[in-house]
Design a protein around this motif. Structure first.
Motif, PDB file in Angstrom:
ATOM      1  N   ALA A  53      44.061 -11.619-135.318  1.00  0.00           N
ATOM      2  CA  ALA A  53      45.235 -10.783-135.052  1.00  0.00           C
ATOM      3  C   ALA A  53      46.269 -11.539-134.214  1.00  0.00           C
ATOM      4  CB  ALA A  53      44.825  -9.501-134.347  1.00  0.00           C
ATOM      5  N   ALA A  54      45.810 -12.337-133.262  1.00  0.00           N
ATOM      6  CA  ALA A  54      46.729 -13.147-132.459  1.00  0.00           C
ATOM      7  C   ALA A  54      47.448 -14.180-133.325  1.00  0.00           C
ATOM      8  CB  ALA A  54      45.980 -13.839-131.320  1.00  0.00           C
ATOM      9  N   ILE A  55      46.732 -14.760-134.280  1.00  0.00           N
ATOM     10  CA  ILE A  55      47.356 -15.705-135.210  1.00  0.00           C
ATOM     11  C   ILE A  55      48.416 -14.994-136.050  1.00  0.00           C
ATOM     12  CG2 ILE A  55      46.947 -17.146-137.243  1.00  0.00           C
ATOM     13  CD1 ILE A  55      44.108 -17.625-136.099  1.00  0.00           C
ATOM     14  N   GLY A  56      48.070 -13.812-136.565  1.00  0.00           N
ATOM     15  CA  GLY A  56      49.024 -13.044-137.356  1.00  0.00           C
ATOM     16  C   GLY A  56      50.252 -12.655-136.545  1.00  0.00           C
ATOM     17  N   PHE A  57      50.057 -12.282-135.289  1.00  0.00           N
ATOM     18  CA  PHE A  57      51.177 -11.927-134.423  1.00  0.00           C
ATOM     19  C   PHE A  57      52.086 -13.131-134.212  1.00  0.00           C
ATOM     20  CE2 PHE A  57      53.254 -11.393-130.339  1.00  0.00           C
ATOM     21  CZ  PHE A  57      53.753 -10.104-130.438  1.00  0.00           C
ATOM     22  N   ALA A  58      51.482 -14.300-133.997  1.00  0.00           N
ATOM     23  CA  ALA A  58      52.274 -15.519-133.795  1.00  0.00           C
ATOM     24  C   ALA A  58      53.088 -15.855-135.047  1.00  0.00           C
ATOM     25  CB  ALA A  58      51.364 -16.684-133.429  1.00  0.00           C
ATOM     26  N   ARG A  59      52.486 -15.732-136.200  1.00  0.00           N
ATOM     27  CA  ARG A  59      53.207 -16.028-137.440  1.00  0.00           C
ATOM     28  C   ARG A  59      54.311 -15.013-137.699  1.00  0.00           C
ATOM     29  NH1 ARG A  59      48.116 -17.902-141.196  1.00  0.00           N
ATOM     30  NH2 ARG A  59      47.827 -19.902-140.146  1.00  0.00           N
TER      31      ARG A  59
END
Length: 106
Positions: free
Chosen positions: A72-78
């Motif tokens: 989820a953190a990766i998705g938020f960053a993207r």
């Protein structure tokens, strides 16, 4: 000059709350929130530091498992064009091992 005494967790929370990114004149928080699953490794230090932070600058979200919060953190960053991300914390042991899959994906 006065000395400010902080625990390591309090200093970490203040540091994350002060980070900003800027692109094309648009300024936003680099770390607007934290994902976390508290266990014996981080509940005594980070939990109170997040609660005591003046102004509650960092939102806290509690996911169901560690691997999901990393993804989820990766998705938020993207989704934010790599201008911000969410910090992740888990207790020491198997929980932290599950964060490695997300870190490898990133």
């Amino acid at each position: 000059m006065t000395t400010v005494r902080l625990t390591a967790a309090q200093a970490l929370v203040r540091y994350l709350a002060c980070q900003w990114s800027e692109r094309d004149g648009q300024r936003q928080r680099a770390v607007p929130g934290i994902f976390g699953i508290f266990g014996h490794g981080n509940v005594c230090g980070l939990g109170p530091a997040l609660e005591e932070e003046p102004g509650r600058e960092l939102a806290f979200h509690q996911p169901k498992n560690e691997q999901a919060m990393a993804h989820a953190a990766i998705g938020f960053a993207r989704a934010s064009n790599l201008l911000s991300t969410l910090a992740c914390t888990a207790s020491i042991g198997p929980g932290s091992t599950n964060l490695l899959t997300g870190a490898a994906t990133a």
